[in-house]
Design a protein around this motif. Structure first.
Motif, PDB file in Angstrom:
ATOM      1  N   ASP A  28       0.813  -1.042   0.111  1.00  0.00           N
ATOM      2  CA  ASP A  28      -0.162   0.141   0.037  1.00  0.00           C
ATOM      3  C   ASP A  28       0.806   1.317   0.133  1.00  0.00           C
ATOM      4  OD1 ASP A  28      -2.269  -1.620   2.374  1.00  0.00           O
ATOM      5  OD2 ASP A  28      -2.475  -1.497   0.210  1.00  0.00           O
ATOM      6  N   PHE A  29       0.217   2.327  -0.470  1.00  0.00           N
ATOM      7  CA  PHE A  29       0.984   3.683  -0.652  1.00  0.00           C
ATOM      8  C   PHE A  29       0.828   4.125   0.773  1.00  0.00           C
ATOM      9  CE2 PHE A  29       2.123   7.771  -2.291  1.00  0.00           C
ATOM     10  CZ  PHE A  29       1.416   8.681  -1.344  1.00  0.00           C
ATOM     11  N   VAL A  30       1.986   4.722   1.379  1.00  0.00           N
ATOM     12  CA  VAL A  30       2.042   5.587   2.425  1.00  0.00           C
ATOM     13  C   VAL A  30       2.036   7.007   2.304  1.00  0.00           C
ATOM     14  CG1 VAL A  30       3.479   5.802   4.607  1.00  0.00           C
ATOM     15  CG2 VAL A  30       3.144   3.376   3.448  1.00  0.00           C
ATOM     16  N   THR A  31       3.286   7.403   1.508  1.00  0.00           N
ATOM     17  CA  THR A  31       3.397   8.729   1.204  1.00  0.00           C
ATOM     18  C   THR A  31       4.095   9.258  -0.155  1.00  0.00           C
ATOM     19  OG1 THR A  31       4.084  10.961   2.161  1.00  0.00           O
ATOM     20  CG2 THR A  31       5.461   8.821   2.732  1.00  0.00           C
ATOM     21  N   ILE A  82       6.478  12.177  -2.314  1.00  0.00           N
ATOM     22  CA  ILE A  82       7.109  13.909  -2.170  1.00  0.00           C
ATOM     23  C   ILE A  82       7.658  13.730  -3.681  1.00  0.00           C
ATOM     24  CG2 ILE A  82       9.286  12.907  -1.513  1.00  0.00           C
ATOM     25  CD1 ILE A  82       9.410  15.771   0.116  1.00  0.00           C
ATOM     26  N   SER A  83       7.242  14.824  -4.130  1.00  0.00           N
ATOM     27  CA  SER A  83       7.532  15.527  -5.518  1.00  0.00           C
ATOM     28  C   SER A  83       9.137  15.811  -5.334  1.00  0.00           C
ATOM     29  CB  SER A  83       6.632  16.584  -5.882  1.00  0.00           C
ATOM     30  OG  SER A  83       7.044  17.787  -5.218  1.00  0.00           O
ATOM     31  N   TRP A  84       9.597  15.851  -6.698  1.00  0.00           N
ATOM     32  CA  TRP A  84      10.991  16.033  -6.950  1.00  0.00           C
ATOM     33  C   TRP A  84      11.575  17.102  -6.459  1.00  0.00           C
ATOM     34  CZ3 TRP A  84      13.002  20.230  -9.573  1.00  0.00           C
ATOM     35  CH2 TRP A  84      12.003  21.110 -10.180  1.00  0.00           C
ATOM     36  N   ASN A  85      10.825  18.246  -6.247  1.00  0.00           N
ATOM     37  CA  ASN A  85      11.231  19.465  -5.632  1.00  0.00           C
ATOM     38  C   ASN A  85      10.892  19.679  -4.110  1.00  0.00           C
ATOM     39  OD1 ASN A  85       8.654  19.876  -5.886  1.00  0.00           O
ATOM     40  ND2 ASN A  85       8.849  21.802  -7.389  1.00  0.00           N
ATOM     41  N   GLY A  86      10.211  18.546  -3.687  1.00  0.00           N
ATOM     42  CA  GLY A  86       9.796  18.652  -2.216  1.00  0.00           C
ATOM     43  C   GLY A  86       8.390  19.575  -2.157  1.00  0.00           C
ATOM     44  N   VAL A  87       8.060  20.054  -3.054  1.00  0.00           N
ATOM     45  CA  VAL A  87       6.926  21.088  -2.849  1.00  0.00           C
ATOM     46  C   VAL A  87       5.559  20.378  -2.595  1.00  0.00           C
ATOM     47  CG1 VAL A  87       5.610  22.741  -3.943  1.00  0.00           C
ATOM     48  CG2 VAL A  87       8.039  23.057  -4.075  1.00  0.00           C
ATOM     49  N   THR A  88       5.350  19.111  -3.199  1.00  0.00           N
ATOM     50  CA  THR A  88       4.122  18.441  -3.064  1.00  0.00           C
ATOM     51  C   THR A  88       4.251  17.283  -2.223  1.00  0.00           C
ATOM     52  OG1 THR A  88       3.290  19.568  -5.060  1.00  0.00           O
ATOM     53  CG2 THR A  88       2.026  17.591  -4.309  1.00  0.00           C
ATOM     54  N   THR A  89       3.449  16.882  -1.413  1.00  0.00           N
ATOM     55  CA  THR A  89       3.382  15.707  -0.624  1.00  0.00           C
ATOM     56  C   THR A  89       2.116  15.094  -0.778  1.00  0.00           C
ATOM     57  OG1 THR A  89       3.223  16.628   1.610  1.00  0.00           O
ATOM     58  CG2 THR A  89       5.422  16.409   0.954  1.00  0.00           C
ATOM     59  N   ASP A  90       1.865  13.803  -0.524  1.00  0.00           N
ATOM     60  CA  ASP A  90       0.545  12.922  -0.284  1.00  0.00           C
ATOM     61  C   ASP A  90       0.730  12.204   0.635  1.00  0.00           C
ATOM     62  OD1 ASP A  90      -1.491  11.248  -2.780  1.00  0.00           O
ATOM     63  OD2 ASP A  90      -2.134  12.554  -0.757  1.00  0.00           O
ATOM     64  N   TYR A  91      -0.413  11.708   1.453  1.00  0.00           N
ATOM     65  CA  TYR A  91      -0.388  10.808   2.545  1.00  0.00           C
ATOM     66  C   TYR A  91      -1.663   9.795   2.500  1.00  0.00           C
ATOM     67  CZ  TYR A  91       3.345  13.810   4.510  1.00  0.00           C
ATOM     68  OH  TYR A  91       4.587  14.469   4.886  1.00  0.00           O
ATOM     69  N   ALA A  92      -1.411   8.837   2.757  1.00  0.00           N
ATOM     70  CA  ALA A  92      -2.424   7.934   3.241  1.00  0.00           C
ATOM     71  C   ALA A  92      -3.257   8.374   4.465  1.00  0.00           C
ATOM     72  CB  ALA A  92      -2.117   6.471   3.399  1.00  0.00           C
ATOM     73  N   SER A 135      -4.325   6.802   6.544  1.00  0.00           N
ATOM     74  CA  SER A 135      -4.094   6.308   8.006  1.00  0.00           C
ATOM     75  C   SER A 135      -2.931   6.745   8.590  1.00  0.00           C
ATOM     76  CB  SER A 135      -3.823   4.622   7.875  1.00  0.00           C
ATOM     77  OG  SER A 135      -2.709   4.631   6.686  1.00  0.00           O
ATOM     78  N   VAL A 136      -1.987   7.394   7.836  1.00  0.00           N
ATOM     79  CA  VAL A 136      -0.831   7.986   8.529  1.00  0.00           C
ATOM     80  C   VAL A 136      -0.780   9.682   8.599  1.00  0.00           C
ATOM     81  CG1 VAL A 136       0.608   6.141   7.424  1.00  0.00           C
ATOM     82  CG2 VAL A 136       0.539   8.197   6.579  1.00  0.00           C
ATOM     83  N   LYS A 137      -1.827  10.175   8.088  1.00  0.00           N
ATOM     84  CA  LYS A 137      -1.816  11.583   8.055  1.00  0.00           C
ATOM     85  C   LYS A 137      -1.566  12.106   9.516  1.00  0.00           C
ATOM     86  CE  LYS A 137      -4.291  12.819   4.055  1.00  0.00           C
ATOM     87  NZ  LYS A 137      -5.675  13.210   3.370  1.00  0.00           N
ATOM     88  N   GLY A 138      -0.799  13.137  10.008  1.00  0.00           N
ATOM     89  CA  GLY A 138      -0.688  13.781  11.208  1.00  0.00           C
ATOM     90  C   GLY A 138       0.225  13.057  11.976  1.00  0.00           C
TER      91      GLY A 138
END
Length: 124
Positions: free
Chosen positions: A46-49, A51-61, A63-66
C-alpha cells in the motif's frame, strides 16, 4: 542503474518514533519523486506517502496523516520518512521507490525503481 537502499527500520513499542532513510544512487535524484509504500504480512503493498521531485508537493495515506512526515535532501540524494506515534497496525516492510515523472503519487506503476525494504515492527 538506479539503486535505492532503505534503512532505519526496527522493533519499537506503540507510541514510539522511527525515521527511515532512502538513499538513492546511480541516477539523477533531484528529478525523481520518492514514494514510500508498505506491505504487511498477507496483505497487498500500500501507498504510505510521496514527495515530488522538488519537495513542494506531498501526499499521505489517510491512515498516517498527522503522524508521518516525508522529506528529502537533494544534496544528499536521500529521502526520509519520520514516523511518530507508531501503532501496531503500522507493522510492515517499508519500501521506498523512485518515480521519474517527479510526481510522487499513490500509483505504483509510476515507480520504476524500488528498494529492498526495511522491516518495521510495532508492539503494543
Amino acid at each position: 542503474q538506479v539503486q535505492l537502499v532503505e534503512s532505519g527500520g526496527g522493533s519499537v513499542q506503540a507510541g514510539d518514533s522511527l525515521r527511515l532513510s532512502c538513499a538513492v544512487s546511480g541516477g539523477t535524484f533531484h528529478i525523481y519523486a520518492i514514494g514510500w509504500f508498505r506491505q504487511a504480512p498477507g496483505k497487498e503493498r500500500d501507498f504510505v506517502t510521496g514527495i515530488s521531485w522538488n519537495g513542494v508537493t506531498t501526499d499521505y495515506a489517510d491512515s498516517v496523516k498527522g503522524r508521518f512526515t516525508v522529506s528529502r535532501d537533494n544534496s544528499k540524494n536521500t529521502a526520509y520518512l519520520q514516523m511518530n506515534s507508531l501503532k501496531p497496525e503500522d507493522t510492515a516492510v517499508y519500501y521506498c521507490a523512485a518515480d521519474p515523472l517527479g510526481l510522487g503519487t499513490e500509483y505504483q506503476h509510476n515507480y520504476n525503481y524500488w528498494g529492498q525494504g526495511t522491516q518495521v515492527t510495532v508492539s503494543s
